[in-house]
Enzyme design. Structure first.
Site, short mmCIF file in Angstrom:
data_model
loop_
_atom_site.label_atom_id
_atom_site.label_comp_id
_atom_site.label_asym_id
_atom_site.label_seq_id
_atom_site.Cartn_x
_atom_site.Cartn_y
_atom_site.Cartn_z
N HIS A 68 0.79 -1.22 0.00
CA HIS A 68 0.00 0.00 0.00
C HIS A 68 0.82 1.27 0.00
CE1 HIS A 68 -2.91 -3.05 1.22
NE2 HIS A 68 -3.72 -2.31 0.49
N HIS A 103 -11.11 6.98 14.70
CA HIS A 103 -12.32 6.40 15.25
C HIS A 103 -12.68 5.22 14.35
CE1 HIS A 103 -12.28 10.25 17.17
NE2 HIS A 103 -12.26 10.81 15.99
N ARG A 133 -2.76 24.79 10.85
CA ARG A 133 -2.38 23.56 10.21
C ARG A 133 -1.30 22.88 11.07
NH1 ARG A 133 -1.71 19.01 8.87
NH2 ARG A 133 -1.54 18.25 6.75
N CYS A 180 -1.14 27.43 2.92
CA CYS A 180 -0.81 26.00 2.91
C CYS A 180 -0.77 25.52 1.45
CB CYS A 180 -1.84 25.22 3.70
SG CYS A 180 -1.47 23.46 3.77
N TYR A 204 4.52 17.59 0.03
CA TYR A 204 4.68 18.97 -0.41
C TYR A 204 5.56 19.09 -1.66
CZ TYR A 204 2.43 19.97 3.99
OH TYR A 204 1.54 20.00 5.01
N1 LIG Z 1 6.49 22.57 13.96
C1 LIG Z 1 5.56 22.63 12.98
N2 LIG Z 1 5.61 23.63 12.09
C2 LIG Z 1 4.70 23.71 11.10
C3 LIG Z 1 3.70 22.72 10.94
C4 LIG Z 1 3.65 21.68 11.91
O1 LIG Z 1 2.78 20.81 11.88
N3 LIG Z 1 4.60 21.66 12.91
N4 LIG Z 1 2.82 22.81 9.87
C5 LIG Z 1 3.30 23.56 8.71
C6 LIG Z 1 2.31 23.79 7.67
S1 LIG Z 1 2.03 22.53 6.56
C7 LIG Z 1 1.69 25.01 7.50
S2 LIG Z 1 0.65 25.29 6.21
C8 LIG Z 1 1.94 26.10 8.44
C9 LIG Z 1 0.64 26.59 9.04
O2 LIG Z 1 0.85 27.62 9.94
P1 LIG Z 1 -0.34 28.13 10.86
O3 LIG Z 1 -0.90 26.96 11.61
O4 LIG Z 1 0.27 29.17 11.72
O5 LIG Z 1 -1.37 28.71 9.93
O6 LIG Z 1 2.81 25.73 9.51
C10 LIG Z 1 3.87 24.90 9.13
N5 LIG Z 1 4.77 24.75 10.24
MO LIG Z 2 0.63 23.26 4.93
#
Ligand SMILES: Nc1nc2c(c(=O)[nH]1)N[C@H]1C(S)=C(S)[C@@H](COP(=O)(O)O)O[C@H]1N2
Ligand SMILES: [Mo]
Length: 571
Positions: A131, A155, A230, A277, A415
């Site tokens: 998978h 869940h 996020r 994002c 990403y």
């Molecule tokens: N330490 C950490 N930094 C992170 C993330 C995370 O999950 N952990 N998410 C990233 C992602 S994918 C995004 S889009 C942005 C979102 O920032 P916000 O939650 O302040 O909007 O933080 C980034 N930095």
């Molecule tokens: Mo993101």
């Protein structure tokens, strides 16, 4: 103007509801919110953009091991008609007993992938091999599944367990079972902060949410409480007094900086920057063909002011000298948020962005004039203006100047953009560069798709946002109310006050979005309008007109012309 939409099952909750929105994504299928805003007596309502699709909630959890398992096992069930291993087990009266040590030794595809669950031992090698995304389960390999399922809050585990039973190979020794039970399985999300009830939740654990679009375009600076969130992991609790930022890779030693050091040793720098994002508007790609990821609407983007030390200044203090660029190419960041194996969130940016005077990369400790909120990286996060959200690492613990990019999953295997022709069987994550600068983007925040306007209004007011990555400035937004046949140029706004257009920033430093607005006459006789927007930046980059040609399996970089349909009600 009255815009009121109703769904079949009406759930109503206003902004004064309980603080933690208790509505799980699957349940919040059709929420209508009503309130009046700032001086105007207009009542507005919002229809939840997403349908009652548990599948989407599950897709939202796909970043998590448990969910990968749930998803994959489900498919496994579909393609495996006879469950021979289960029958084998049933024939044996006493199942084989394994020690934890034996289980521990099976943690790769070569040695086999074993896991335990409630005292049972399972050999899931075949599943992992078969998978896509299954390799994530390797995090749980050799150990117990329970903490993973707690972490990702899967869940609906019943059918998963049923299918898991096909892989059972024996039981864990009584002694080792006892040991396992003494490891407390507390909910790692229990200390997550309380969130604003207006947020539309995409996933609760980890927390992912976006504001309703109509609120988003109400303010040029997005209030922190409704700024999209996020998180890949639980929000870490960081003590500001003992916080130490570690800077590695420049001189022989490492530089350790306290929060106070960051605030006092370096000049405080403030910028206004939009974060987006990579998955913003993924739901539109999902409509073309299923993608994997959180089903974001158009509001996984927000704009704030950020203050902190310049990364450049900190790197200089840590011993940066121009020759470093002969061997170093990247600056890696590590967050303090960890998964159950202790793996932290991580990402990197090119060294030249980090060190450039015009790059404006910040180690931010303030957002909108206050300490960073917990969800946004308290006490320190990286702000890489013009660059995809994923590189803006929150809860920053470590900076590493390196010849290599971050080795993290989010830099290497996520990403990244691919051809519409690439699928999960053919994708080679090594073949594409990590997303850094984002392409030109715009979307309509008002009216909402499916809204109704009255013929007697004679015109319709349309609002939205536009932004481009890499510091490229949005110079124009075109809007059509007839599906793209004729166009009008929207009025752009680049400050809190509508009447005070801010001067253009220096070229390459336009980090903040523009809000836009246009009032268009209702076309005669049209019973339905197809409103479309598209933006242009100062490199004359434009958005593609449709989604299909830019579709990709992870649903990133979704920036086609945005379209909403609105009904015209005859009087
Ligand atoms: N330490 C950490 N930094 C992170 C993330 C995370 O999950 N952990 N998410 C990233 C992602 S994918 C995004 S889009 C942005 C979102 O920032 P916000 O939650 O302040 O909007 O933080 C980034 N930095
Ligand atoms: Mo993101």
């Amino acid at each position: 103007m009255l815009l009121l939409r109703r769904c079949r099952s009406l759930t109503r909750f206003g902004p004064l509801n309980t603080q933690r929105n208790p509505v799980a994504p699957a349940v919040a299928s059709c929420a209508v919110r009503l309130w009046s805003s700032g001086g105007s007596e207009d009542q507005r309502s919002y229809r939840h953009a997403h349908g009652p699709r548990w599948r989407h909630a599950l897709a939202g959890l796909l970043a998590g091991t448990g969910a990968v398992l749930a998803y994959g096992l489900h498919h496994h069930q579909a393609d495996q008609s006879d469950s021979t291993s289960l029958q084998t087990i049933e024939k044996i009266s006493t199942p084989p007993i394994f020690t934890q040590e034996e289980v521990n030794s099976h943690r790769s595809l070569e040695d086999g992938v074993w896991v335990t669950y409630k005292g049972g031992v399972y050999d899931i090698t075949e599943f992992v091999a078969m998978h896509p995304g299954g390799e994530k389960i390797l995090l749980a390999a050799g150990g117990a599944l329970e903490p993973f399922w707690a972490l990702y809050a899967v869940h609906n585990q019943e059918h998963v367990l049923e299918i898991l039973s096909e892989y059972k190979v024996g039981e864990l020794s009584a002694e080792d079972q006892k040991k396992q039970q003494t490891v407390k399985s507390s909910d790692p999300y229990s200390s997550d902060p309380v969130r604003h009830p207006a947020l539309r939740i995409n996933s609760l654990k980890p927390f992912n949410a976006e504001p309703p679009p109509e609120i988003l375009s109400d303010s040029y600076i997005t209030p922190s409480a409704i700024f999209f969130k996020r998180n890949h992991l639980p929000v870490p609790q960081v003590d500001p007094d003992s916080y130490q930022l570690r800077v590695e890779g420049l001189s022989e030693g490492v530089l350790m900086l306290s929060l106070k050091d960051l605030k006092t040793k370096f000049k405080k720098h403030t910028i206004t920057a939009t974060l987006q994002c990579a998955g913003n508007r993924r739901s539109e790609m999902n409509k073309v063909k299923q993608v994997k990821g959180l089903n974001w609407g158009i509001a996984a983007i927000s704009n704030a002011t950020w203050s902190g030390a310049r990364l450049r200044d900190v790197l200089m203090d840590a011993g940066y000298y121009p020759d470093v660029s002969q061997w170093a190419r990247h600056v890696q960041f590590e967050g303090l948020d960890k998964d159950v194996t202790g793996t932290t969130y991580g990402a990197s940016i090119p060294l030249n962005k980090a060190i450039s005077e015009d790059g404006d990369v910040l180690l931010a400790y303030e957002m909108n004039g206050e300490d960073l909120p917990a969800d946004h990286g308290y006490p320190v996060r990286v702000i890489v203006p013009g660059t995809v959200g994923a590189r803006n690492v929150k809860w920053l613990g470590k900076i590493i100047v390196s010849a290599e990019e971050s080795h993290s999953h989010w830099q290497q295997n996520d990403y990244k953009g691919f051809s519409p022709g690439t699928d999960w069987d053919t994708v080679d994550f090594k073949s594409a560069p990590a997303i850094q600068e984002l392409p030109i983007q715009s979307a309509i925040t008002m009216p909402a798709d499916g809204a109704v306007v009255d013929r007697s209004d004679e015109e319709v007011t349309i609002k939205g946002y536009a932004w481009s990555g890499g510091g490229r400035e949005v110079v124009r937004v075109d809007v059509s109310v007839d599906g793209g046949k004729t166009w009008q140029v929207a009025q752009l706004r680049s400050s809190e006050k509508e009447q005070a257009p801010a001067p253009s920033p220096p070229p390459g430093q336009a980090w903040a979005w523009k809000l836009w607005e246009v009032t268009a006459p209702l076309p005669q006789e049209a019973q339905e309008l197809e409103i479309v927007c598209k933006a242009v930046d100062n490199s004359y980059n434009m958005q593609p007109d449709t989604v299909s040609p830019i579709w990709n399996l992870r649903g990133v970089l979704s920036n086609a012309w945005h379209r909403v349909k609105v009904k015209v009600r005859e009087d």
